[in-house]
Design an enzyme around this catalytic site. Structure first.
Site, PDB file in Angstrom:
ATOM      1  N   ILE A  76     121.096  56.183  98.518  1.00  0.00           N
ATOM      2  CA  ILE A  76     120.453  54.906  98.201  1.00  0.00           C
ATOM      3  C   ILE A  76     120.969  53.760  99.059  1.00  0.00           C
ATOM      4  O   ILE A  76     120.524  52.623  98.909  1.00  0.00           O
ATOM      5  CB  ILE A  76     120.644  54.547  96.706  1.00  0.00           C
ATOM      6  CG1 ILE A  76     122.136  54.484  96.338  1.00  0.00           C
ATOM      7  CG2 ILE A  76     119.897  55.520  95.813  1.00  0.00           C
ATOM      8  CD1 ILE A  76     122.397  54.027  94.913  1.00  0.00           C
ATOM      9  N   GLY A 131     129.130  49.678 106.379  1.00  0.00           N
ATOM     10  CA  GLY A 131     130.284  49.837 107.241  1.00  0.00           C
ATOM     11  C   GLY A 131     131.384  50.683 106.632  1.00  0.00           C
ATOM     12  O   GLY A 131     132.202  51.249 107.349  1.00  0.00           O
ATOM     13  N   PHE A 132     131.433  50.778 105.300  1.00  0.00           N
ATOM     14  CA  PHE A 132     132.503  51.517 104.649  1.00  0.00           C
ATOM     15  C   PHE A 132     132.074  52.900 104.191  1.00  0.00           C
ATOM     16  O   PHE A 132     132.893  53.668 103.727  1.00  0.00           O
ATOM     17  CB  PHE A 132     133.049  50.730 103.447  1.00  0.00           C
ATOM     18  CG  PHE A 132     133.837  49.530 103.847  1.00  0.00           C
ATOM     19  CD1 PHE A 132     135.095  49.659 104.395  1.00  0.00           C
ATOM     20  CD2 PHE A 132     133.315  48.258 103.684  1.00  0.00           C
ATOM     21  CE1 PHE A 132     135.838  48.548 104.757  1.00  0.00           C
ATOM     22  CE2 PHE A 132     134.042  47.139 104.055  1.00  0.00           C
ATOM     23  CZ  PHE A 132     135.310  47.282 104.588  1.00  0.00           C
ATOM     24  N   LYS A 184     129.959  55.840  96.109  1.00  0.00           N
ATOM     25  CA  LYS A 184     130.151  55.513  97.525  1.00  0.00           C
ATOM     26  C   LYS A 184     131.174  56.475  98.126  1.00  0.00           C
ATOM     27  O   LYS A 184     132.304  56.576  97.651  1.00  0.00           O
ATOM     28  CB  LYS A 184     130.624  54.074  97.694  1.00  0.00           C
ATOM     29  CG  LYS A 184     130.912  53.720  99.152  1.00  0.00           C
ATOM     30  CD  LYS A 184     131.384  52.287  99.308  1.00  0.00           C
ATOM     31  CE  LYS A 184     130.247  51.315  99.234  1.00  0.00           C
ATOM     32  NZ  LYS A 184     129.312  51.405 100.366  1.00  0.00           N
ATOM     33  N   ASP A 217     132.157  40.897 104.743  1.00  0.00           N
ATOM     34  CA  ASP A 217     130.874  41.498 105.123  1.00  0.00           C
ATOM     35  C   ASP A 217     129.757  41.037 104.180  1.00  0.00           C
ATOM     36  O   ASP A 217     129.015  41.851 103.636  1.00  0.00           O
ATOM     37  CB  ASP A 217     130.984  43.025 105.113  1.00  0.00           C
ATOM     38  CG  ASP A 217     129.846  43.690 105.897  1.00  0.00           C
ATOM     39  OD1 ASP A 217     129.192  42.981 106.685  1.00  0.00           O
ATOM     40  OD2 ASP A 217     129.630  44.895 105.715  1.00  0.00           O
ATOM     41  N   SER A 250     123.769  52.643 102.732  1.00  0.00           N
ATOM     42  CA  SER A 250     124.858  52.950 103.651  1.00  0.00           C
ATOM     43  C   SER A 250     125.348  51.641 104.243  1.00  0.00           C
ATOM     44  O   SER A 250     124.624  50.647 104.269  1.00  0.00           O
ATOM     45  CB  SER A 250     124.402  53.906 104.758  1.00  0.00           C
ATOM     46  OG  SER A 250     123.372  53.312 105.531  1.00  0.00           O
ATOM     47  N   VAL A 266     126.185  55.577 100.156  1.00  0.00           N
ATOM     48  CA  VAL A 266     126.080  55.454  98.699  1.00  0.00           C
ATOM     49  C   VAL A 266     125.015  56.417  98.183  1.00  0.00           C
ATOM     50  O   VAL A 266     123.917  56.516  98.756  1.00  0.00           O
ATOM     51  CB  VAL A 266     125.718  54.006  98.291  1.00  0.00           C
ATOM     52  CG1 VAL A 266     125.778  53.857  96.773  1.00  0.00           C
ATOM     53  CG2 VAL A 266     126.668  53.017  98.954  1.00  0.00           C
TER      54      VAL A 266
END
Length: 822
Positions: free
Chosen positions: A523, A527-528, A545, A640, A525, A531
């Protein structure tokens, strides 16, 4: 032969070594850590060198202690309390109605906390029973005392059982109360309480309201939504609705620590801890004469400094019946009937009324509605006479309003600006005829019906219990298997850090595979990481995540930051529900936001966001960032902020995600941090590209960019395709042709240009069908431009942004020179 003392010394050293190697082993004795484990005991005597303190929060702000409220040579009473260390202020007490001695013990077992008497045979106070065994007792930096199980799931929290005080971040829910102590040194529950109703925050004495938050001169009402809970933060006393909407607010001075307390004398205070002392910000009610029992029963309070006397025809009585009583010894003040209606017989000829002097009033008259309008005093008295709960009336000469004084009589006070006249019900001192509405006879049929009814009730309960067990057995078996897995792996080094305060539930990897159907539905995505949508066994929908960009961050650092994120609670921040570690893999489990991201709603092909929805999103995002920057215990720079990380749920819920996954800063340390490149192109502040220090003002810049996109409904950097006409000459004369021309548009530069020319309406999303005023757009554009100024010091704080969006501060005036870089 080895001396006994040397053997003892070797034994002590061996025990110390074992204790250091086994962090889960706990014993009685001074340790002063933030976490203790089952089989721990404490008493005031066993921690005498620490003044009864046996537990402390991480930074030492709060301690758990067994201390005395009164210390004399012959008598002392002790309580298990949470204390603000620097000011020695008690914020919570367990056994407030049953004090103990200095040798009475507190015991932590797998079944909970138990306080026993000196003999250890009788329980004075305990936590309720739990479905899971207790794994640890933690004192968090917020002042919250928490019992957790072996998976770090909360079993019990002191924040859910407030006494007379709450602290910042603690919620007081509708139906809950702060109950004042009987006296400063007597912690037992008194008669004054502060309660949250669905409409207001109210103070009551014996069930009678004498103050409302909305009465405060500096109270602002923002919504008519039903109230869900009260919370104090660094800048305000707030009442919120179910969806996090601010309903009523009293603004306060900014400070890092505040407490709200219901005091024994019947006053509600909010205090800020500044310069090593408490400073009162709110004291309510301000006037002494508004406190219900300031002068005792029927005592007359005059002036604001509570000069007490008795009304005419009354005199002061002392002892158990303290207060003012009729001077005529043949008359007495009757007590109200009990809850079953037993008392003076209705319409009794023994009832009469004593008139009070003109210009007197009762503390509750302004806060209740009259039972009748437009009646004369005789009818009003008759209503009271037929109501055994009624002890007096106030009647309006001109309005005909009839107010009843019921259940208990408090003080009265002078008030000239009204037409109410008071009458107090009295009875003759001759033996009144008492009516008992209950028939003392016990019918024989009841002796047959009651056992029969009880038999059928028992059978029904057994059947329902059996059906419930059958329904829930699979989940319990699964839970049992999980507990077995935890038990079998309890020696793993990974679990040694599981008792970090604030650490949420640790999920098993197989649980996440099952919940996400092997990570089937992606559902989002960023930088970390990526999901996935998941559904837990209890049907709760979650967002899982998978962290893929931890860099050099190790397991301990990951858990430490997870504990900090997990302890953060705010209506505009996505809540972290749990985590998982599987080898080198890291997972975070969040609450699910069913409407997705702002990016999808703002730039997608679905329905266009309405203007008011955009305002709510902007304000909710600003509040979430303000909390991260200034109000939570660890200052967090998001790094972010973009539409992808602003999520929506239901109609109005706005929450920021992915906070705390960037570098954390402590309030007490420098506000600047140099770090590697983070963020998303188009939203990162200019200082990321220089050696300038990264601060919370970098988030402010990103928010300003998002705010411009909210206004325009398009990405700040977009391509615009236009048709252009070109002319050329030929043998047959001039001709023209058209071609498509594509050029890039940088909306912030256009916003600056339109701001200079005051042409704000040209910046609004053209898809909006509703009418938007130029003033509304101007406010958002000016706030956004102030946020994106190139010099960080020129940008407002997020707290100031919130005030501007809520019209508590005028929008700032951006400096054009600081925006020319656009």
């Amino acid at each position: 032969m080895i001396p006994f003392a040397m053997v003892s010394l070797h034994f002590v050293n061996l025990f110390s070594l074992c204790f250091s190697l086994l962090p889960c082993l706990t014993v009685s004795g001074p340790i002063l850590k933030h976490t203790v484990f089952p089989n721990f005991t404490a008493s005031h005597l066993s921690f005498l060198d620490y003044n009864g303190d046996f537990l402390t929060s991480n930074n030492g702000t709060f301690t758990a202690s067994i201390r005395a409220s009164v210390v004399t040579s012959s008598f002392s009473t002790y309580y298990f309390s949470i204390i603000h260390k620097r000011s020695e202020t008690i914020i919570w007490t367990a056994n407030r109605d049953r004090p103990i001695s200095n040798s009475a013990e507190l015991r932590l077992t797998v079944n909970g906390i138990f306080i026993t008497d000196d003999s250890g045979k009788f329980t004075i106070w305990s936590t309720p029973p739990f479905d899971s065994p207790v794994g640890a007792l933690q004192l968090l930096e917020t002042g919250n005392l928490v019992l957790v199980d072996n998976r770090n799931a909360s079993l019990w929290e002191s924040f859910n059982y407030p006494t007379d005080t709450i602290v910042m971040g603690q919620h007081l829910l509708v139906g809950k109360s702060l109950v004042a102590s009987a006296a400063d040194a007597n912690f037992s529950m008194g008669n004054y309480r502060l309660s949250v109703s669905s409409e207001d925050l109210i103070m009551q004495w014996m069930g009678q309201t004498y103050w409302k938050m909305s009465m405060q001169a500096n109270a602002y009402k923002f919504s008519n939504n039903p109230v869900s809970y009260m919370e104090i933060n660094s800048t305000g006393l707030n009442l919120y609705g179910d969806d996090g909407t601010l309903v009523i607010q009293v603004l306060l001075n900014a400070s890092s620590l505040k407490i709200a307390k219901m005091r024994p004398e019947g006053r509600f205070t909010i205090m800020s801890f500044m310069r090593e002392e408490w400073v009162e910000e709110v004291v309510a009610p301000v006037e002494d004469c508004r406190i219900p029992m300031i002068c005792g029963k029927l005592g007359l309070c005059q002036t604001t400094r509570a000069v007490c006397s008795c009304p005419s025809e009354f005199y002061r009585s002392y002892g158990s019946n303290a207060g003012c009583v009729p001077a005529d010894n043949s008359l007495s003040l009757p007590a109200a009937c009990d809850s079953n209606g037993n008392g003076l017989e209705l319409n009794s000829t023994l009832v009469s009324y004593m008139k009070l002097d003109d210009g007197m009033s009762y503390f509750a008259n302004d806060l209740v509605d009259p039972v009748k309008h437009g009646v004369n005093v005789s009818i009003c008295q008759d209503i009271c006479s037929r109501n055994c709960y009624c002890l007096g009336i106030f009647h309006g000469n001109f309005s005909g309003s009839c107010y009843l004084l019921q259940n208990y009589l408090g003080s009265i006070y002078h008030r000239i600006d009204q037409d109410l006249i008071g009458y107090i019900k009295t009875s003759s001192t001759s033996s009144p005829k008492i009516s008992n509405k209950k028939d003392n006879s016990f019918p024989r049929t009841a002796m047959v019906l009651i056992p029969l009814f009880g038999f059928f009730l028992l059978v029904t309960i057994l059947i329902l219990t059996f059906l419930r067990l059958c329904k829930t057995r699979p989940s319990k078996v699964a839970v049992g298997r999980n507990l077995d897995r935890w038990s079998s792996s309890s020696s793993s080094p990974e679990l040694n850090i599981i008792t970090l305060p604030g650490l949420p539930i640790r999920f098993d990897f197989q649980e996440l595979i099952s919940a996400t159907e092997n990570f089937k539905t992606q559902i989002g995505s960023g930088g970390f990481g990526t999901v996935y949508r998941g559904t837990m066994p209890d049907e709760t929908v979650v967002a899982v995540k998978k962290i893929t960009n931890l860099g050099t961050r190790g397991k301990k650092e990951f858990l430490t930051e997870t504990a900090i994120i997990g302890s953060i609670r705010h209506v505009n921040l996505v809540r972290l529900k749990g985590f998982c570690i599987q080898g080198q893999l890291r997972f975070l489990v969040y609450e699910y936001m069913n409407k997705g991201s702002l990016e999808r709603l703002l730039f997608g092909t679905g329905p266009v966001l309405k203007w008011q929805e955009r305002l709510n999103i902007a304000l909710g995002t600003a509040k979430g960032l303000a909390y991260l920057h200034r109000e939570c215990h660890h200052k967090i720079i998001h790094c972010d902020i973009k539409p992808d990380n602003i999520l929506l749920h239901g109609e109005r819920s706005v929450k920021i995600s992915d906070f705390g996954l960037s570098k954390l800063l402590d309030h007490q340390k420098s506000s600047k941090l140099l770090t590697t490149m983070r963020g998303t192109r188009g939203y990162i502040a200019p200082e990321w590209l220089t050696s300038y220090g990264i601060t919370d003002k970098s988030d402010v810049y990103s928010f300003g960019m998002v705010l411009l996109e909210i206004v325009n409904g398009r990405r700040n950097w977009s391509l615009l395709t236009q048709t252009s006409e070109t002319s050329k000459s030929g043998s047959n004369g001039p001709s023209s042709s058209s071609s498509l021309e594509t050029r890039s548009i940088f909306f912030p530069a256009m916003a600056l240009k339109m701001h200079k020319q005051k042409r704000y309406l040209e910046l609004v999303d053209q898809r909006l069908e509703e009418k938007v005023t130029s003033e509304e757009v101007e406010k958002l554009v000016r706030v956004a431009l102030c946020c994106v100024q190139i010099v960080p010091e020129l940008r407002p704080t997020m707290a100031e942004v919130v005030s501007m969006l809520e019209n508590r501060l005028p929008p700032g005036e951006p400096m054009v020179d600081a925006l020319n870089f656009l």
